[in-house]
Design a protein around this motif. Sequence first.
Motif, short mmCIF file in Angstrom:
data_model
loop_
_atom_site.label_atom_id
_atom_site.label_comp_id
_atom_site.label_asym_id
_atom_site.label_seq_id
_atom_site.Cartn_x
_atom_site.Cartn_y
_atom_site.Cartn_z
N GLY A 282 22.56 -24.32 61.57
CA GLY A 282 21.71 -24.27 60.44
C GLY A 282 20.49 -23.40 60.39
O GLY A 282 20.32 -22.76 59.38
N LYS A 283 19.85 -23.48 61.27
CA LYS A 283 18.66 -22.66 61.66
C LYS A 283 19.24 -21.18 61.48
O LYS A 283 18.59 -20.33 60.98
N VAL A 284 20.20 -20.65 62.06
CA VAL A 284 20.71 -19.48 62.22
C VAL A 284 21.22 -18.86 60.71
O VAL A 284 20.93 -17.67 60.49
N ILE A 285 22.05 -19.93 60.18
CA ILE A 285 22.09 -19.32 58.59
C ILE A 285 20.90 -19.28 57.79
O ILE A 285 20.95 -18.34 57.00
N ASP A 286 20.11 -20.00 57.86
CA ASP A 286 18.91 -20.22 57.06
C ASP A 286 18.04 -18.78 57.32
O ASP A 286 17.65 -18.10 56.61
N ALA A 287 18.27 -18.40 58.71
CA ALA A 287 17.29 -17.26 59.21
C ALA A 287 18.05 -15.83 58.46
O ALA A 287 17.34 -15.06 58.05
N VAL A 288 19.38 -16.04 58.54
CA VAL A 288 19.96 -14.97 58.13
C VAL A 288 19.80 -14.74 56.42
O VAL A 288 19.54 -13.56 55.84
N ASP A 289 19.68 -15.86 55.73
CA ASP A 289 19.49 -15.89 54.20
C ASP A 289 18.18 -15.31 54.18
O ASP A 289 17.70 -14.61 53.18
N MET A 290 17.38 -15.82 54.85
CA MET A 290 15.87 -15.44 54.65
C MET A 290 15.50 -14.09 54.93
O MET A 290 14.96 -13.28 54.13
N GLN A 291 16.26 -13.62 56.01
CA GLN A 291 16.13 -12.27 56.55
C GLN A 291 16.56 -11.45 55.16
O GLN A 291 16.07 -10.38 54.83
N ARG A 292 17.74 -11.51 54.35
CA ARG A 292 18.23 -10.95 53.51
C ARG A 292 17.29 -11.10 52.43
O ARG A 292 17.31 -9.98 51.28
N ARG B 59 30.66 -28.33 77.62
CA ARG B 59 29.45 -28.94 78.14
C ARG B 59 29.85 -30.54 78.03
O ARG B 59 29.48 -31.29 79.09
N GLY B 60 30.30 -31.00 76.85
CA GLY B 60 30.12 -32.06 76.54
C GLY B 60 31.24 -32.95 77.37
O GLY B 60 31.30 -33.99 77.81
N ILE B 61 32.53 -32.12 77.58
CA ILE B 61 33.79 -32.54 78.59
C ILE B 61 33.02 -32.94 79.98
O ILE B 61 33.40 -33.97 80.44
N VAL B 62 32.23 -32.11 80.30
CA VAL B 62 31.84 -32.03 81.67
C VAL B 62 30.91 -33.17 81.67
O VAL B 62 30.76 -34.12 82.76
N TYR B 63 30.00 -33.50 80.93
CA TYR B 63 29.33 -34.46 80.83
C TYR B 63 29.80 -35.76 80.95
O TYR B 63 29.69 -36.81 81.56
N MET B 64 30.87 -36.01 79.99
CA MET B 64 31.83 -37.31 79.90
C MET B 64 32.61 -37.56 81.12
O MET B 64 32.85 -38.70 81.76
N ASP B 65 32.91 -36.44 82.03
CA ASP B 65 33.39 -36.66 83.33
C ASP B 65 32.75 -36.97 84.25
O ASP B 65 32.71 -37.92 85.03
N VAL C 214 28.75 -16.34 66.27
CA VAL C 214 27.66 -17.01 67.12
C VAL C 214 27.65 -18.40 67.18
O VAL C 214 27.63 -19.03 68.37
N ILE C 215 27.72 -19.06 65.97
CA ILE C 215 27.86 -20.53 66.08
C ILE C 215 29.20 -20.99 66.74
O ILE C 215 29.10 -21.97 67.32
N TYR C 216 30.21 -20.25 66.27
CA TYR C 216 31.52 -20.72 66.82
C TYR C 216 31.51 -20.47 68.31
O TYR C 216 31.98 -21.64 69.28
N ALA C 217 30.58 -19.58 69.18
CA ALA C 217 30.50 -19.50 70.49
C ALA C 217 29.70 -20.56 71.05
O ALA C 217 29.96 -21.20 72.05
N LEU C 218 28.64 -20.99 70.47
CA LEU C 218 27.78 -21.90 70.75
C LEU C 218 28.45 -23.28 70.69
O LEU C 218 28.21 -24.39 71.80
N ALA C 219 29.26 -23.39 69.72
CA ALA C 219 30.19 -24.65 69.55
C ALA C 219 31.43 -24.83 70.79
O ALA C 219 31.43 -25.87 71.25
N VAL D 199 24.48 -28.13 68.45
CA VAL D 199 24.94 -26.83 67.61
C VAL D 199 24.81 -27.04 66.14
O VAL D 199 24.68 -25.92 65.31
N PHE D 200 24.79 -28.23 65.61
CA PHE D 200 24.59 -28.55 64.11
C PHE D 200 23.22 -27.81 63.76
O PHE D 200 23.03 -27.21 62.70
N MET D 201 22.34 -28.15 64.43
CA MET D 201 21.15 -27.98 64.34
C MET D 201 20.66 -26.44 64.27
O MET D 201 20.08 -25.84 63.41
#
Length: 73
Positions: free
Chosen positions: A59-69, A30-36, A19-24, A54-56
């Motif tokens: 981190g929240k997604v990974i923390d949520a998976v750890d907390m859920q486990r 989107r960043g390329i479009v903004y720079m254009d 999921v993080i990879y897809a977000l990245a 994406v970094f923020m």
Amino acid sequence: MQKIKRLFTIKTKFEAFLVIYALALGAAERGIVYMDQYPGFGGKLLALCCTGAVFMAGGKVIDAVDMQRRWQF
């Protein structure tokens, strides 16, 4: 309904990384479009905000998976 709900639940760190990879990928595009669209410092700043989000979120997604486990019995 439970089967459909299970499809949209992130259960493992591997799924979280996918999921993080897809977000990245989306943020980079989107960043390329903004720079254009906004040449100069403004476009670079907006592209940087996209990657920072994406970094923020990652981190929240990974923390949520750890907390859920941790809280699962």
